[in-house]
Scaffold this motif. Structure first.
Motif, mmCIF file in Angstrom:
data_model
loop_
_atom_site.group_PDB
_atom_site.id
_atom_site.type_symbol
_atom_site.label_atom_id
_atom_site.label_comp_id
_atom_site.label_asym_id
_atom_site.label_seq_id
_atom_site.Cartn_x
_atom_site.Cartn_y
_atom_site.Cartn_z
ATOM 1 N N ARG A 165 -51.703 -40.645 -37.265
ATOM 2 C CA ARG A 165 -50.571 -41.560 -37.142
ATOM 3 C C ARG A 165 -49.267 -40.786 -36.944
ATOM 4 N N GLU B 165 -49.087 -39.554 -33.396
ATOM 5 C CA GLU B 165 -48.805 -40.684 -32.508
ATOM 6 C C GLU B 165 -47.326 -41.051 -32.557
ATOM 7 N N ALA B 166 -46.727 -40.972 -33.785
ATOM 8 C CA ALA B 166 -45.301 -41.299 -33.912
ATOM 9 C C ALA B 166 -44.432 -40.264 -33.205
ATOM 10 N N ARG C 228 -45.171 -38.633 -30.613
ATOM 11 C CA ARG C 228 -45.271 -38.796 -29.157
ATOM 12 C C ARG C 228 -44.358 -39.918 -28.652
ATOM 13 N N ASP C 229 -43.846 -40.703 -29.602
ATOM 14 C CA ASP C 229 -42.982 -41.825 -29.240
ATOM 15 C C ASP C 229 -41.568 -41.290 -28.989
ATOM 16 N N ARG C 230 -41.057 -41.462 -27.758
ATOM 17 C CA ARG C 230 -39.744 -40.924 -27.399
ATOM 18 C C ARG C 230 -38.609 -41.534 -28.208
ATOM 19 N N SER C 231 -38.745 -42.793 -28.565
ATOM 20 C CA SER C 231 -37.674 -43.446 -29.344
ATOM 21 C C SER C 231 -37.563 -42.822 -30.734
ATOM 22 N N VAL C 232 -38.716 -42.481 -31.321
ATOM 23 C CA VAL C 232 -38.699 -41.835 -32.648
ATOM 24 C C VAL C 232 -38.056 -40.458 -32.555
ATOM 25 N N ARG D 213 -34.261 -40.693 -32.292
ATOM 26 C CA ARG D 213 -33.595 -40.975 -33.569
ATOM 27 C C ARG D 213 -33.541 -39.721 -34.449
#
Length: 339
Positions: free
Chosen positions: A29, A32-33, A35-39, A42
């Motif tokens: 998890r 996966e987080a 890999r998230d560009r928005s995360v 921030r």
């Protein structure tokens, strides 16, 4: 065969489901987080904010303008009143506090309980003997017995202080108090005579040397059965020779026990041989008490007032002067409030 196929299919489905559950771990998890560009965006914003805050706080501070070797043409005076820890005086005060802590000794008063029975047995051995030679060697040594009341080899001043078999045996045969077994009377008085030793005990010279106790120092006595009842004692209160002297804690008690007083020289010698040391040096407890004493000492400070001369005119700033100026600077910065 027809019935077997569905069961095999059903088993395969459960295995796949378990594998799917195992794949959803915390690490999976987290990856996966990330890999998230928005995360990631921030997180980057938060990191930049922290860096900006640190730079802003550092930029708020006034610059420290003095450097080692700078020449102070007109001298430098204190801009504010400030205090500086004097590490040398602080260390000295803490060392003095540590040195003033009495060494700690554990006290076992039960070791004294056997003495009355030992005395009674040794007195009975003397009473049963017809001569000094017939007294068992250890008993004769304990009482310091000579053969007769007149020791021709002893100086006249010492004759009265030297125990003799004749004088001791005569005291044991006394009928005072009338109708009582003299040895039983002596044993009963001896129990009362020893009572003061129960409080602070006896210490061996070797134990004092191990602890590094000096003659003018006091010690802390901690009863093993009641650690909360610790006492402070001088060496005169726990060393047998001092206790038995005229004016000593035991030396003052002879008049209260007339039966014992008649055999005082022999009994004092017997105590010097038979009395056990009840005090044992407690190194860990002493070190803990010393640590607490050091920690209780507040730092010693040097106080400087506003306009006080810190660096004389026409001199260069050396390491000592620089440290003093830095202390003033740190005090000024700590006094600044951000509004």
């Amino acid at each position: 065969d027809v019935h077997t196929m569905p069961r095999l299919g059903q088993k395969k489905t459960r295995t796949l489901a378990a594998a799917t559950l195992r794949q959803t771990s915390f690490a999976d998890r987290l990856l996966e987080a990330l890999r998230d560009r928005s995360v990631m965006l921030r997180l980057a914003v938060c990191g930049l904010a922290i860096v900006g805050l640190v730079l802003g706080v550092q930029g708020w501070k006034a610059p420290f303008t003095y450097r080692l070797g700078d020449y102070a043409d007109h001298g430098i005076t204190a801009k504010i009143e400030f205090h500086r820890i004097n590490q040398i005086e602080t260390n000295r005060a803490r060392a003095d506090a540590e040195a003033s802590v009495p060494r700690v000794f554990q006290h076992d008063p039960q070791l004294l309980d056997r003495l009355p029975d030992l005395l009674q047995a040794d007195l009975q051995a003397v009473a049963a003997a017809g001569s000094a030679a017939a007294v068992p060697a250890d008993v004769r040594t304990a009482f310091g017995l000579t053969g007769t009341a007149e020791n021709e080899n002893a100086p006249a001043a010492e004759k009265s202080a030297v125990p003799s078999f004749d004088s001791l045996r005569a005291a044991l045969a006394s009928e005072e108090p009338a109708g009582q077994d003299q040895i039983a009377v002596l044993a009963a008085e001896f129990v009362q005579f020893l009572k003061p030793l129960k409080d602070k005990g006896l210490v061996a010279t070797a134990e004092l040397a191990e602890a590094g106790v000096q003659p003018d120092q006091k010690i802390t006595v901690v009863p093993k059965s009641a650690p909360e009842g610790k006492l402070t004692a001088t060496l005169n209160e726990v060393q047998l020779n001092s206790l038995l002297r005229e004016g000593g804690l035991l030396g003052k008690r002879w008049l209260s026990y007339p039966a014992l007083a008649r055999i005082r020289p022999a009994l004092e010698h017997w105590l010097s041989v038979k009395a056990p040391a009840t005090l044992e040096y407690d190194g860990p407890a002493t070190q803990e008490a010393q640590r607490m004493a050091r920690d209780a000492v507040e730092p010693r400070t040097d106080d400087y007032y506003q306009a006080q001369l810190l660096v004389p005119p026409g001199t260069t700033i050396d390491a000592q002067a620089l440290a003093l100026l830095e202390a003033e600077y740190e005090q000024m910065e700590s006094d600044v409030s951000v509004t």
